[in-house]
Design a protein around this motif. Structure first.
Motif, short mmCIF file in Angstrom:
data_model
loop_
_atom_site.label_atom_id
_atom_site.label_comp_id
_atom_site.label_asym_id
_atom_site.label_seq_id
_atom_site.Cartn_x
_atom_site.Cartn_y
_atom_site.Cartn_z
N SER A 22 29.73 -13.68 -4.79
CA SER A 22 28.75 -14.05 -3.76
C SER A 22 27.49 -14.64 -4.39
O SER A 22 26.95 -15.64 -3.90
CB SER A 22 28.39 -12.83 -2.91
OG SER A 22 29.51 -12.34 -2.21
N GLU A 23 27.04 -14.03 -5.48
CA GLU A 23 25.83 -14.53 -6.15
C GLU A 23 26.04 -15.94 -6.67
O GLU A 23 25.13 -16.79 -6.59
CB GLU A 23 25.46 -13.59 -7.29
CG GLU A 23 24.95 -12.22 -6.81
CD GLU A 23 24.72 -11.24 -7.94
OE1 GLU A 23 23.99 -10.25 -7.72
OE2 GLU A 23 25.27 -11.44 -9.04
N THR A 78 35.82 -16.27 2.90
CA THR A 78 36.32 -16.38 1.53
C THR A 78 36.64 -14.97 1.02
O THR A 78 36.56 -13.99 1.75
CB THR A 78 35.29 -17.08 0.63
OG1 THR A 78 35.87 -17.32 -0.67
CG2 THR A 78 34.02 -16.25 0.46
N GLY A 79 37.02 -14.86 -0.25
CA GLY A 79 37.26 -13.55 -0.85
C GLY A 79 38.71 -13.14 -0.87
O GLY A 79 39.61 -13.92 -0.54
N GLN A 102 37.32 -16.28 -5.70
CA GLN A 102 36.90 -17.14 -6.81
C GLN A 102 36.95 -18.63 -6.46
O GLN A 102 36.92 -19.48 -7.35
CB GLN A 102 37.76 -16.90 -8.06
CG GLN A 102 37.75 -15.46 -8.54
CD GLN A 102 38.98 -15.10 -9.33
OE1 GLN A 102 39.59 -14.06 -9.11
NE2 GLN A 102 39.39 -15.95 -10.25
N ALA A 103 37.02 -18.95 -5.17
CA ALA A 103 37.13 -20.35 -4.74
C ALA A 103 35.74 -20.91 -4.47
O ALA A 103 35.43 -21.37 -3.36
CB ALA A 103 38.03 -20.45 -3.51
N TYR A 104 34.89 -20.88 -5.48
CA TYR A 104 33.50 -21.26 -5.29
C TYR A 104 33.35 -22.68 -4.77
O TYR A 104 32.61 -22.94 -3.82
CB TYR A 104 32.72 -21.11 -6.61
CG TYR A 104 33.01 -19.84 -7.37
CD1 TYR A 104 32.77 -18.59 -6.79
CD2 TYR A 104 33.53 -19.87 -8.66
CE1 TYR A 104 33.04 -17.43 -7.47
CE2 TYR A 104 33.80 -18.71 -9.35
CZ TYR A 104 33.57 -17.48 -8.76
OH TYR A 104 33.85 -16.32 -9.43
N ASP A 105 34.05 -23.63 -5.40
CA ASP A 105 33.93 -25.03 -5.00
C ASP A 105 34.44 -25.26 -3.58
O ASP A 105 33.86 -26.05 -2.83
CB ASP A 105 34.70 -25.92 -5.98
CG ASP A 105 34.07 -25.95 -7.37
OD1 ASP A 105 32.87 -25.61 -7.46
OD2 ASP A 105 34.76 -26.30 -8.34
N GLU A 106 35.52 -24.56 -3.22
CA GLU A 106 36.06 -24.72 -1.86
C GLU A 106 35.09 -24.21 -0.82
O GLU A 106 34.93 -24.82 0.25
CB GLU A 106 37.39 -23.97 -1.73
CG GLU A 106 38.54 -24.58 -2.50
CD GLU A 106 39.83 -23.80 -2.27
OE1 GLU A 106 40.19 -23.59 -1.09
OE2 GLU A 106 40.45 -23.38 -3.26
#
Length: 463
Positions: A22-23, A78-79, A102-106
């Motif tokens: 999240s951070e 997400t998550g 872990q799909a930060y870009d998505e």
């Protein structure tokens, strides 16, 4: 007229590893000009970072998504639960997008699609340590993603993949930025902290111009020299963990290990497919305490696992009595969709699970009461978390935030939130300590760094 700054709400559920995810997302969004808001009503859309490890967490995540939809209406999910998108869309078909862990870009791309950014490079400044969701004085440091184990009750590898260790130079660089930002305690997390670097064959990296291997011991040594508390979580009891114990003190690498033992019966551990289940953990615990008598060991356990007999449970209680762990958590087994343990025979009835949980927690409370009573009269170093109604709420080296006990003492001049203090313990109960401050002088980071540096130099200081 300039366009209004887009606002994003954020709900973060689950473990500290999810909190770090999240951070990272929030840091990226903030750097692109989004304002982060604390209320549903003020947000243009809401991101919900979910947990899907056990059924209770799944229900909590689905309820949180429903609340966000009801109060805002525009939700990106997400998550870990996002790895099973059908569970989400079946109940909440109106969510804007579902992404996995872990799909930060998505996630950021989905926010772009439904709420385009308005970026001003002169105003959208992000601190070097990024956006954090913890108090200013402590932070989680995630050193790897995924897990190579295939425990029968767990579906984390199917959600997060196999172990991928971060380069140690990048990890230590992040730790340095946290310390410069005022962090006094770094909590090292991973699915299996003690497996750090296995996937890279302990690759050689560089930090501050010198070579360092991607390995738990080298990481711990380097972090201990930063002059802050360093706390290790999710450490499996492999033999090489023994090498960490001599490095521990109350001024660097803390005498604290979070070890997920899960059970005390060899037969149940085998059914769980637990790594290191064949190790003589009781003997290891005795050896650790012989090296460092102040070490605090916390763990979590599962009762009512399929096939657990009364004899297995008695073995667990006997193991716990001998182990005398400082901090203990316990879960009643519940099936997790996709877990191999679902196929095991001999399910334990719910009323039996409840009874075993009660008996386990009663024993653990008696052990904790005795171990904390032994600290009365001792002087401890604590880190102050908050001050409420003239009472200081702090933690000792044996207490991780959110999950362990507290140390309470009357506020005195010079004791401030986010700083260290020395206290004398005056009383105890099953989980917490009462104390009084012994001096108003705050322990500086330089004090700790000087001590840590001396402790890790060869020669007399290491005796």
């Amino acid at each position: 007229m300039s366009r209004r700054v887009p606002k994003v709400g954020f709900v973060s559920l689950g473990c500290p590893k999810a909190l770090v995810d999240s951070e990272r997302i929030l840091t990226q969004l903030r750097s692109e000009g989004y304002e982060i808001t604390r209320t549903y009503e003020a947000a243009d859309l809401v991101v919900v970072n979910t947990c899907g490890f056990i059924d209770e967490a799944v229900h909590e995540s689905l309820d949180a998504i429903g609340e966000a939809l009801a109060r805002n209406g525009r939700v990106i999910v997400t998550g870990c639960l996002g790895a099973r998108p059908e569970r989400i869309t079946e109940r909440h078909p109106s969510v804007l997008r579902v992404t996995g862990p872990q799909a930060y870009d998505e996630v950021v791309s989905a926010v772009h699609e439904h709420l385009p950014p308005k970026h001003d490079p002169f105003l959208d400044l992000v601190p070097p340590q990024g956006i954090r969701l913890t108090p200013r004085h402590y932070a989680y440091l995630k050193i790897s993603e995924g897990c190579n184990h295939r425990c029968s009750f767990c579906i984390i590898p199917s959600m997060r993949g196999d172990l991928v260790s971060r380069p140690i130079g990048a990890v230590l660089g992040e730790a340095e930025r946290l310390v410069r930002a005022g962090v006094k305690e770094i909590l090292v997390i991973a699915q299996d902290t003690s497996a750090y670097g296995v996937d890279t064959r302990y690759r050689l990296d560089f930090w501050e111009g010198r070579p360092v291997r991607t390995r738990t011991q080298e990481l711990a040594q380097a972090l201990a020299g930063l002059g802050v508390w360093v706390r290790l979580h999710y450490v499996y009891p492999y033999p090489h963990v023994d090498d960490l114990i001599p490095l521990m003190s109350d001024r660097g690498l803390l005498p604290y290990l979070d070890v997920p033992f899960q059970h005390g019966s060899p037969r149940i551990l085998k059914l769980m497919r637990r790594p290191a289940h064949a190790e003589n953990t009781l003997e290891r615990l005795r050896a650790w305490r012989a090296i460092n008598p102040d070490i605090a060991v916390r763990s979590t356990f599962i009762v009512g696992f399929p096939g657990e007999t009364e004899e297995d449970f008695a073995t667990l209680l006997s193991w716990l009595k001998e182990a005398e762990l400082d901090r203990v958590g316990c879960f009643k087994y519940s099936p997790v969709e996709g877990a191999a343990a679902n196929a095991l025979p001999d399910r334990v009835p719910d009323d039996v699970k409840e009874d075993r949980y009660r008996r386990f927690m009663e024993l653990s409370a008696r052990i904790s009461t005795a171990r904390l009573a032994a600290k009365v009269g001792r002087r401890l170093r604590v880190l102050v978390d908050r001050i409420e109604d003239a009472t200081v709420i702090a933690r000792s080296t044996a207490d991780a935030p959110e999950i362990d006990g507290l140390v309470r003492f009357p506020a005195v001049p010079g004791v401030t939130v986010g700083e260290f203090a020395d206290v004398d313990v005056t009383a105890s109960d099953a989980y917490d300590l009462e104390a009084r401050a012994v001096a108003s002088r705050q322990l500086s980071r330089g004090d700790i760094r000087e001590y840590a540096s001396a402790r890790h130099q060869p020669g007399e200081n290491n005796k």
